[in-house]
Design a protein around this motif. Structure first.
Motif, short mmCIF file in Angstrom:
data_model
loop_
_atom_site.label_atom_id
_atom_site.label_comp_id
_atom_site.label_asym_id
_atom_site.label_seq_id
_atom_site.Cartn_x
_atom_site.Cartn_y
_atom_site.Cartn_z
N ALA A 29 -14.01 14.33 -3.14
CA ALA A 29 -13.75 13.59 -1.90
C ALA A 29 -14.82 13.94 -0.88
CB ALA A 29 -12.38 13.96 -1.34
N PHE A 30 -15.08 12.99 0.02
CA PHE A 30 -15.93 13.22 1.18
C PHE A 30 -15.05 13.46 2.40
CE2 PHE A 30 -18.61 10.80 -1.65
CZ PHE A 30 -19.91 11.24 -1.41
N THR A 31 -15.52 14.28 3.34
CA THR A 31 -14.83 14.39 4.62
C THR A 31 -14.84 13.02 5.29
OG1 THR A 31 -16.91 15.11 5.62
CG2 THR A 31 -15.32 16.83 5.05
N ARG A 32 -13.94 12.81 6.25
CA ARG A 32 -13.83 11.50 6.89
C ARG A 32 -15.10 11.13 7.65
NH1 ARG A 32 -8.74 9.40 5.97
NH2 ARG A 32 -7.29 10.97 5.22
N ASP A 33 -15.83 12.12 8.14
CA ASP A 33 -17.09 11.82 8.83
C ASP A 33 -18.29 11.79 7.88
OD1 ASP A 33 -17.59 14.48 8.26
OD2 ASP A 33 -17.73 15.12 10.35
N GLY A 34 -18.06 12.07 6.59
CA GLY A 34 -19.11 11.97 5.59
C GLY A 34 -20.13 13.09 5.57
N THR A 35 -19.92 14.14 6.37
CA THR A 35 -20.93 15.21 6.43
C THR A 35 -20.82 16.21 5.29
OG1 THR A 35 -19.50 16.50 7.89
CG2 THR A 35 -21.15 15.08 8.95
N HIS A 314 -22.46 13.31 -20.56
CA HIS A 314 -21.89 14.49 -19.88
C HIS A 314 -20.38 14.55 -19.95
CE1 HIS A 314 -25.79 15.66 -18.24
NE2 HIS A 314 -25.98 14.40 -17.89
N GLY A 315 -19.78 13.86 -20.92
CA GLY A 315 -18.32 13.89 -21.07
C GLY A 315 -17.64 12.88 -20.18
N PRO A 316 -16.33 12.65 -20.41
CA PRO A 316 -15.60 11.61 -19.67
C PRO A 316 -15.61 11.84 -18.16
CG PRO A 316 -14.33 12.38 -21.55
CD PRO A 316 -15.50 13.30 -21.43
N VAL A 317 -15.86 10.76 -17.42
CA VAL A 317 -15.81 10.84 -15.96
C VAL A 317 -14.36 11.00 -15.52
CG1 VAL A 317 -16.31 9.60 -13.80
CG2 VAL A 317 -17.92 9.48 -15.72
N SER A 318 -14.09 12.06 -14.74
CA SER A 318 -12.72 12.42 -14.34
C SER A 318 -12.49 12.30 -12.85
CB SER A 318 -12.41 13.85 -14.80
OG SER A 318 -13.42 14.74 -14.35
N ALA A 319 -13.54 12.06 -12.07
CA ALA A 319 -13.40 11.97 -10.61
C ALA A 319 -14.47 11.05 -10.05
CB ALA A 319 -13.52 13.35 -9.99
N LEU A 320 -14.07 10.24 -9.06
CA LEU A 320 -15.00 9.31 -8.40
C LEU A 320 -14.57 9.16 -6.95
CD1 LEU A 320 -15.43 6.05 -10.56
CD2 LEU A 320 -17.28 7.54 -9.81
N ALA A 321 -15.52 9.14 -6.02
CA ALA A 321 -15.15 8.92 -4.61
C ALA A 321 -16.33 8.35 -3.83
CB ALA A 321 -14.69 10.22 -3.96
N TRP A 322 -16.01 7.46 -2.89
CA TRP A 322 -16.98 6.95 -1.92
C TRP A 322 -16.79 7.68 -0.59
CZ3 TRP A 322 -20.52 3.19 -3.09
CH2 TRP A 322 -20.28 2.38 -4.21
N ASN A 323 -17.86 7.77 0.20
CA ASN A 323 -17.65 8.16 1.59
C ASN A 323 -17.16 6.94 2.36
OD1 ASN A 323 -20.03 6.67 1.74
ND2 ASN A 323 -21.06 8.10 3.11
#
Length: 346
Positions: A29-35, A314-323
């Motif tokens: 996850a990204f912080t809400r401000d994306g920093t 690199h094996g199955p993708v288990s996590a994905l997130a956008w800012n």
């Protein structure tokens, strides 16, 4: 869909950074401000990266005595993490760990969710605990069987939990904590509420999705998956629901009467490799997807155009997130490989 490895590596190599983190990536996850961006790992640590200084060291933060089981961006600042040590913790962007609640030494905090209004939720067994932004417990809600997924609606007014034989939906501020029970036989896992608050959708153990239209309790059954769906993601305006669990990105139409009686659209498929994770762009009708071989790509819904982000291997993708602005994408795999890609215009 076929992509050769050199082309597929291009975006990550040219516009990103990657690391081998040494343990299963449970969530990102990204912080809400994306920093800041964090990767939650099966060894109980978080790795925190600065998306705008990708070459810098990724700090390692011990968050749990045991594995991280659940992870999300926190209500306001930083990250929220649940572990098999029974603790719900908040981790600030600079790595300070604050215990929000100790929910029992022998209990697993298997699901967490947070809303920008300040609300947080954590599930342990049949209990769904709600906290405010300061960490004060607001209430404990009880489901008929163990909670298997949590979601807040877009406004933070309602919270939903999936469980055996359906899902429960509560108004957070209600004086009486009486759930609206959405019933359907079977085991319901991942859960999502449409951005406009009109539909609730769950993934099921039976390789299918089930949905309820809240206005009239109309049921929707979306089946035909070769594997279990672990990721559900609505596009920003709620027109489409993107899902994992097939050898393509399967997207269902939630406009013009919804998905009943309509076939889904399939994007970026064809080589028999299962799509293991999806995440819709926060503004545009673009889906990021990860596959069981480690391939990460972007697919535009309108045109079907595919842009490779990271190569397989690199094996199955288990996590994905956008800012929040959609300028950066983070991903992680079961083998501990993780990357962040800068997709902003240059």
């Amino acid at each position: 869909m076929t992509t050769d490895s050199t082309a597929a590596d291009f975006l990550l190599d040219a516009r990103g950074a990657s690391r081998q983190l040494g343990a299963w990536v449970v969530g990102t996850a990204f912080t809400r401000d994306g920093t800041a961006c964090a990767f939650a790992l099966g060894d109980g640590t978080l790795r925190i990266a600065r998306p705008h200084e990708l070459r810098d060291e990724w700090a390692s933060v011990p968050a749990h005595d045991g594995a991280v089981l659940s992870f999300c961006v926190d209500a306001r600042d930083g990250f929220l993490s649940g572990g098999d040590d029974g603790r719900l913790v908040q981790v600030s962007p600079d790595g300070a760990v604050t215990e929000v609640a100790k929910l029992g030494a022998m209990k697993w905090v298997e699901h967490v969710a947070a809303h920008e209004s300040g609300l947080r939720a954590a599930a342990v067994g049949k209990q769904l605990h709600l906290f405010d932004g300061k960490g004060k417990k607001l209430k404990t809600l009880t489901t008929p069987s163990a909670v298997a997924g949590i979601a807040f609606d877009a406004k933070g007014k309602r919270v939903a939990a999936s469980h055996y034989n359906g899902a429960s939906l509560w108004f957070v501020a209600a004086k009486e904590d009486k759930a609206r029970l959405l019933e359907w036989k079977g085991s319901h896992t991942t859960i999502a509420i449409s951005p406009d608050g009109t539909h609730v959708v769950t993934a099921m153990q039976e390789n299918a999705l089930h949905g309820w239209r809240l206005s009239d309790s109309q049921h929707m059954r979306m089946s035909g998956y070769p594997s279990k769906t672990k990721f559900l993601s609505f596009t920003a305006r709620g027109k489409w629901l993107a899902t994992s669990g097939a050898d393509s990105i399967v997207i269902w139409p939630f406009f013009g009467g919804g998905p009943m009686g309509k076939a889904p659209t399939e994007l970026a498929g064809g080589d028999g490799v299962l799509c293991s994770a999806v995440a819709c762009h926060p503004q545009h009708e673009i889906v990021a997807a990860g596959f069981a071989d480690g391939l990460v790509l972007l697919a535009e819904i309108a045109s079907g155009r595919v842009v490779p982000v990271a190569a397989p291997g690199h094996g199955p993708v288990s996590a994905l997130a956008w800012n929040a602005s959609g300028s950066h994408l983070a991903f992680g795999t079961e083998t501990g490989f993780a990357g962040i890609v800068d997709l902003s215009k240059r």
